[in-house]
Design an enzyme around this catalytic site. Sequence first.
Site, PDB file in Angstrom:
ATOM      1  N   ALA A  65      48.402  41.343  29.830  1.00 19.41           N
ATOM      2  CA  ALA A  65      47.845  40.814  28.445  1.00 19.41           C
ATOM      3  C   ALA A  65      46.960  39.676  28.573  1.00 19.41           C
ATOM      4  O   ALA A  65      47.226  39.111  29.701  1.00 19.41           O
ATOM      5  CB  ALA A  65      49.330  40.307  27.836  1.00 19.41           C
ATOM      6  N   GLY A 108      50.913  43.410  31.798  1.00 19.48           N
ATOM      7  CA  GLY A 108      50.770  44.347  30.823  1.00 19.48           C
ATOM      8  C   GLY A 108      49.911  45.562  31.234  1.00 19.48           C
ATOM      9  O   GLY A 108      50.112  46.876  30.501  1.00 19.48           O
ATOM     10  N   GLU A 111      52.352  48.002  32.812  1.00 21.49           N
ATOM     11  CA  GLU A 111      52.948  48.476  31.540  1.00 21.49           C
ATOM     12  C   GLU A 111      52.448  49.503  30.758  1.00 21.49           C
ATOM     13  O   GLU A 111      53.151  50.719  30.396  1.00 21.49           O
ATOM     14  CB  GLU A 111      53.725  47.480  30.728  1.00 21.49           C
ATOM     15  CG  GLU A 111      54.664  46.566  31.453  1.00 21.49           C
ATOM     16  CD  GLU A 111      54.851  45.323  30.761  1.00 21.49           C
ATOM     17  OE1 GLU A 111      53.902  44.733  30.051  1.00 21.49           O
ATOM     18  OE2 GLU A 111      56.009  44.757  30.615  1.00 21.49           O
ATOM     19  N   GLU A 131      54.337  38.412  35.748  1.00 19.05           N
ATOM     20  CA  GLU A 131      54.678  37.613  34.665  1.00 19.05           C
ATOM     21  C   GLU A 131      55.393  36.290  34.972  1.00 19.05           C
ATOM     22  O   GLU A 131      55.423  35.153  34.554  1.00 19.05           O
ATOM     23  CB  GLU A 131      55.203  38.234  33.475  1.00 19.05           C
ATOM     24  CG  GLU A 131      54.412  39.360  33.011  1.00 19.05           C
ATOM     25  CD  GLU A 131      54.621  40.770  33.306  1.00 19.05           C
ATOM     26  OE1 GLU A 131      54.956  40.936  34.629  1.00 19.05           O
ATOM     27  OE2 GLU A 131      54.133  41.586  32.585  1.00 19.05           O
TER      28      GLU A 131
HETATM   29  N1  CAA Z   1      44.158  37.120  30.707  1.00 17.13           N
HETATM   30  C1  CAA Z   1      43.251  36.533  30.420  1.00 17.13           C
HETATM   31  N2  CAA Z   1      42.233  36.565  31.089  1.00 17.13           N
HETATM   32  C2  CAA Z   1      42.254  37.267  32.415  1.00 17.13           C
HETATM   33  C3  CAA Z   1      43.436  37.763  32.771  1.00 17.13           C
HETATM   34  C4  CAA Z   1      44.338  38.025  31.946  1.00 17.13           C
HETATM   35  N3  CAA Z   1      45.695  38.447  32.108  1.00 17.13           N
HETATM   36  N4  CAA Z   1      43.285  38.263  33.908  1.00 17.13           N
HETATM   37  C5  CAA Z   1      41.900  37.875  34.369  1.00 17.13           C
HETATM   38  N5  CAA Z   1      41.148  37.443  33.459  1.00 17.13           N
HETATM   39  C6  CAA Z   1      40.100  36.661  33.325  1.00 17.13           C
HETATM   40  C7  CAA Z   1      40.012  35.353  34.367  1.00 17.13           C
HETATM   41  O1  CAA Z   1      40.406  34.454  33.480  1.00 17.13           O
HETATM   42  C8  CAA Z   1      38.578  35.351  34.672  1.00 17.13           C
HETATM   43  O2  CAA Z   1      37.801  34.725  33.445  1.00 17.13           O
HETATM   44  P1  CAA Z   1      36.625  33.604  33.611  1.00 17.13           P
HETATM   45  O3  CAA Z   1      35.561  34.379  34.562  1.00 17.13           O
HETATM   46  O4  CAA Z   1      36.082  33.480  32.286  1.00 17.13           O
HETATM   47  O5  CAA Z   1      37.426  32.607  34.441  1.00 17.13           O
HETATM   48  C9  CAA Z   1      38.045  36.736  34.660  1.00 17.13           C
HETATM   49  O6  CAA Z   1      39.119  37.569  34.143  1.00 17.13           O
HETATM   50  C10 CAA Z   1      38.137  37.245  36.202  1.00 17.13           C
HETATM   51  O7  CAA Z   1      39.359  36.878  36.794  1.00 17.13           O
HETATM   52  P2  CAA Z   1      39.532  36.110  38.091  1.00 17.13           P
HETATM   53  O8  CAA Z   1      38.241  35.401  38.361  1.00 17.13           O
HETATM   54  O9  CAA Z   1      40.698  35.501  38.071  1.00 17.13           O
HETATM   55  O10 CAA Z   1      39.614  37.431  39.185  1.00 17.13           O
HETATM   56  P3  CAA Z   1      40.036  37.561  40.875  1.00 17.13           P
HETATM   57  O11 CAA Z   1      39.306  38.710  41.241  1.00 17.13           O
HETATM   58  O12 CAA Z   1      39.851  36.148  41.429  1.00 17.13           O
HETATM   59  O13 CAA Z   1      41.736  37.607  40.316  1.00 17.13           O
HETATM   60  C11 CAA Z   1      43.337  38.593  39.362  1.00 17.13           C
HETATM   61  C12 CAA Z   1      41.834  38.674  39.839  1.00 17.13           C
HETATM   62  C13 CAA Z   1      44.524  38.405  40.543  1.00 17.13           C
HETATM   63  C14 CAA Z   1      43.842  39.835  38.726  1.00 17.13           C
HETATM   64  C15 CAA Z   1      43.615  37.358  38.465  1.00 17.13           C
HETATM   65  O14 CAA Z   1      42.790  37.469  37.645  1.00 17.13           O
HETATM   66  C16 CAA Z   1      45.194  37.059  37.884  1.00 17.13           C
HETATM   67  O15 CAA Z   1      45.981  36.863  38.407  1.00 17.13           O
HETATM   68  N6  CAA Z   1      45.049  37.607  36.536  1.00 17.13           N
HETATM   69  C17 CAA Z   1      46.245  37.261  35.690  1.00 17.13           C
HETATM   70  C18 CAA Z   1      47.398  38.729  36.323  1.00 17.13           C
HETATM   71  C19 CAA Z   1      48.455  38.176  35.468  1.00 17.13           C
HETATM   72  O16 CAA Z   1      49.178  37.054  35.399  1.00 17.13           O
HETATM   73  N7  CAA Z   1      48.781  39.272  34.668  1.00 17.13           N
HETATM   74  C20 CAA Z   1      50.021  39.247  33.580  1.00 17.13           C
HETATM   75  C21 CAA Z   1      49.619  38.690  32.222  1.00 17.13           C
HETATM   76  S1  CAA Z   1      51.227  38.300  31.311  1.00 17.13           S
HETATM   77  C22 CAA Z   1      51.574  39.819  30.683  1.00 17.13           C
HETATM   78  O17 CAA Z   1      50.922  41.001  30.977  1.00 17.13           O
HETATM   79  C23 CAA Z   1      52.684  39.925  29.645  1.00 17.13           C
HETATM   80  C24 CAA Z   1      53.178  41.298  29.478  1.00 17.13           C
HETATM   81  O18 CAA Z   1      54.281  41.821  30.040  1.00 17.13           O
HETATM   82  C25 CAA Z   1      52.734  41.901  28.187  1.00 17.13           C
END
Ligand code: CAA
Length: 257
Positions: A65, A108, A111, A131
Amino acid sequence: MASDTIIVETHGRVGLIRLNRPQALNAINVELMGALNAALDAFEADPQISVIVVTGSAKAFAAGADIKEMQHKTYPETLVADFIADWQRLARVRKPTIAAVAGFALGGGCEIALMCDFIIAAETAKFGQPEIKLGIMPGGGGSQRLTRAIGKARAMELCLTGRSIDATEAERAGLVARIVPADQLEAEALKTAAAIAEHSLPALLLVKEAVNRVAETSLAEGLLHERRAFQSLFATHDQKEGMAAFAEKRPAKFENR
Ligand code: CAA
């Protein structure tokens, strides 16, 4: 509403939906989910389409998400809007669905993949429910569907630690049906979908319903449901054609595809 957060294509009887927010690793925001649901409604209603493939990019199926979009939400807001209840549309699609996953399928994203009937993974795929690292928990079905898919011990470990698993570990755990080379992911998913689309659509719909009943019912009820569905297919022309084709040693030509 037109949106560039997804790309929609048709390949014969297969509908392909590509998640398309490359700047955010296909993080799922309100706009993307609205577009995805509208595309699913359209494919579901389209008699020319029998199977749906959902995919992302080489780097990410979806990284979850959109954290930045939901960051400032309050509890009453999430409750009153029933935040992310609309995510379940994909799980209610009656036609067969395949997730073709390369790169990150986290939170998500994992999911969404789990809502499809099965997952074909590239060697690069990474699955997880991170999460917990954000101070929250899965909200789009992760705690339920992941547990049903890979069992309590593995699902607990992934949801409690937030650890990701690679494609090999995901295949061993039963999360993915098959691993393919990354550069062949889309072709393999489309080939599999096209092969499914050759079959009788009434039979496909009833197979999907029967398999999904496993999670909803007792064995006795499930067996009864399966037997009644099986019997009902003897009312179709496709059953007559499929069995005649076998007896006559020729390929079947189904009319309901
Ligand atoms: N939401 C919003 N933006 C996101 C995102 C997310 N889930 N995942 C990545 N992005 C964005 C980053 O902020 C970044 O944007 P900027 O360039 O503007 O800074 C861009 O995508 C590229 O990401 P990274 O620079 O972080 O890329 P990376 O290769 O270094 O890392 C990653 C990749 C490990 C996937 C890392 O991006 C990450 O940990 N993302 C979040 C993963 C996460 O926590 N997901 C769960 C979300 S909560 C959820 O999903 C709830 C539910 O159950 C419904």
